[in-house]
Design a protein around this motif. Structure first.
Motif, PDB file in Angstrom:
ATOM      1  N   GLY A   1       0.810  -1.209   0.000  1.00 43.43           N
ATOM      2  CA  GLY A   1       0.000   0.000   0.000  1.00 43.43           C
ATOM      3  C   GLY A   1       0.846   1.263   0.000  1.00 43.43           C
ATOM      4  N   PHE A   2       1.699   1.401   0.998  1.00 46.06           N
ATOM      5  CA  PHE A   2       2.534   2.596   1.077  1.00 46.06           C
ATOM      6  C   PHE A   2       3.856   2.226   1.710  1.00 46.06           C
ATOM      7  CE2 PHE A   2       4.205   6.383   3.117  1.00 46.06           C
ATOM      8  CZ  PHE A   2       4.128   7.322   2.102  1.00 46.06           C
ATOM      9  N   PRO A   3       4.971   2.517   1.086  1.00 42.90           N
ATOM     10  CA  PRO A   3       5.062   3.099  -0.277  1.00 42.90           C
ATOM     11  C   PRO A   3       4.643   2.099  -1.325  1.00 42.90           C
ATOM     12  CG  PRO A   3       7.227   2.486   0.528  1.00 42.90           C
ATOM     13  CD  PRO A   3       6.294   2.236   1.674  1.00 42.90           C
ATOM     14  N   ARG A   4       4.162   2.618  -2.457  1.00 42.39           N
ATOM     15  CA  ARG A   4       3.663   1.745  -3.522  1.00 42.39           C
ATOM     16  C   ARG A   4       4.793   0.888  -4.061  1.00 42.39           C
ATOM     17  NH1 ARG A   4      -1.794   0.905  -4.665  1.00 42.39           N
ATOM     18  NH2 ARG A   4      -2.054   0.209  -6.821  1.00 42.39           N
ATOM     19  N   ARG A   5       4.565  -0.419  -4.091  1.00 45.19           N
ATOM     20  CA  ARG A   5       5.606  -1.321  -4.559  1.00 45.19           C
ATOM     21  C   ARG A   5       4.969  -2.594  -5.072  1.00 45.19           C
ATOM     22  NH1 ARG A   5       9.819  -4.592  -0.630  1.00 45.19           N
ATOM     23  NH2 ARG A   5      10.730  -5.938  -2.230  1.00 45.19           N
ATOM     24  N   ALA A   6       5.436  -3.075  -6.218  1.00 44.41           N
ATOM     25  CA  ALA A   6       4.964  -4.349  -6.783  1.00 44.41           C
ATOM     26  C   ALA A   6       5.984  -5.425  -6.442  1.00 44.41           C
ATOM     27  CB  ALA A   6       4.771  -4.239  -8.286  1.00 44.41           C
ATOM     28  N   PHE A   7       5.538  -6.473  -5.864  1.00 43.79           N
ATOM     29  CA  PHE A   7       6.427  -7.568  -5.475  1.00 43.79           C
ATOM     30  C   PHE A   7       6.696  -8.465  -6.676  1.00 43.79           C
ATOM     31  CE2 PHE A   7       4.404  -6.371  -1.458  1.00 43.79           C
ATOM     32  CZ  PHE A   7       5.528  -6.162  -0.674  1.00 43.79           C
ATOM     33  N   SER A   8       7.967  -8.816  -6.886  1.00 47.99           N
ATOM     34  CA  SER A   8       8.374  -9.658  -8.011  1.00 47.99           C
ATOM     35  C   SER A   8       8.330 -11.120  -7.612  1.00 47.99           C
ATOM     36  CB  SER A   8       9.792  -9.261  -8.444  1.00 47.99           C
ATOM     37  OG  SER A   8      10.710  -9.547  -7.389  1.00 47.99           O
ATOM     38  N   GLU A   9       8.621 -11.965  -8.607  1.00 47.77           N
ATOM     39  CA  GLU A   9       8.676 -13.402  -8.336  1.00 47.77           C
ATOM     40  C   GLU A   9       9.818 -13.721  -7.379  1.00 47.77           C
ATOM     41  OE1 GLU A   9       6.675 -15.874  -9.096  1.00 47.77           O
ATOM     42  OE2 GLU A   9       5.305 -14.414  -9.963  1.00 47.77           O
TER      43      GLU A   9
END
Length: 293
Positions: A259-267
């Motif tokens: 949610g915060f900070p915005r982050r996309a988790f990788s494989e």
């Protein structure tokens, strides 16, 4: 010495005339001892003084006694009269016989009472033993039920772990082995957690568990508690097992975002512990559709 008749002897001993006549008639005029046995046995009967419904004469084939024939009968006329001393002696013998019969009756009743008490105690012991066996059976069944539930819980956990391993292998194969090329930090090695990159502030306290809230695209959310050293793949697997059909079905992978900070988790992040990713002690994740490619 002239003997008293059975009826006279019973009257001399203090029995009412009607009761004495009834005893003699019902015992077939077999003698004073048989009549006394009947009187002792039936002295507490409520109808002991009620007269017989049939005439007393010729009971069991005997001839009527002088008292039954009435005052005009010639039978018994001229019977010698006992002296007072003879009457007292005969009465004494009869009273001793009555006392003996009463003692025998009391002894018999005492034996019967003792037998009834032994029977009552034996039944009580059997009932207590049956209740104890029933309690032991219930405790044994409860213990077996607890063991069965524990075994089922362990089996369910094993299935989840196996599902995570299969999912990891399938994703590594699907994405060309990128996941396998990334070194995975030891998840179960004891000791302090290594410092994260500069974007993750150091924690002052170590937590064993973390509470993750996952927000789904349809506005609903899932909340579950995971172990701090558990991998992020466990969270993704939990979401895939509990998400609705609107997310694309069981075969469509999902993308987890912070949610915060915005982050996309990788494989690669899926192989890292939640503690290392800064999701301890609690965090909010967002689920978005991920197109394979």
């Amino acid at each position: 010495m002239a003997e008293l008749t059975a009826l006279e002897s019973l009257i001399e001993m203090g029995f009412p005339k009607g009761r004495a006549e009834k005893a003699l008639a019902l015992t077939g005029n077999q003698g004073i001892e048989a009549a006394m046995d009947w009187l002792v046995e039936h002295e507490d009967d409520p109808d002991v003084d009620e007269p017989l419904a049939t005439p007393l004469g010729h009971v069991l084939g005997r001839e009527p006694t002088p008292s039954e024939q009435g005052p005009g009968s010639a039978v018994g006329e001229g019977k010698p009269v006992l002296t007072e001393e003879e009457r007292q002696e005969q009465t004494k013998r009869m009273l001793e016989l009555v006392a003996q019969k009463q003692r025998e009756r009391e002894e018999r009743e005492e034996r019967e009472a003792l037998e009834r008490e032994r029977q009552r105690r034996r039944q009580g012991q059997e009932l207590t033993a049956a209740r104890q066996r029933l309690q032991e059976d219930e405790m044994r069944r409860a213990a077996e039920e607890r063991r069965r539930e524990k075994a089922e819980e362990l089996e369910a956990r094993q299935r989840v772990r196996e599902k995570i391993e299969r999912d990891k292998a399938e994703r590594a194969k699907k994405y060309g082995g990128n996941v396998g090329s990334q070194p995975s930090p030891p998840a179960t090695e004891p000791g302090p957690v290594p410092s994260s990159p500069s974007r993750e502030p150091p924690t002052k306290r170590e937590y064993d568990q973390c509470r993750i809230q996952v927000r789904l695209p349809d506005g609903t959310s899932l909340t579950q508690t995971f172990r701090a050293r558990e991998q992020l793949a466990a969270v993704r697997l939990y979401v895939e097992l509990h998400r609705g059909e609107e997310l694309g079905g069981a075969q469509d992978p999902v993308q987890l975002l912070s949610g915060f900070p915005r982050r996309a988790f990788s494989e690669a992040d899926m192989e890292r512990p939640l503690q290392e990713l800064g999701l301890v002690p609690s965090a909010v994740l967002i689920v978005a559709k991920k197109c394979p490619g």
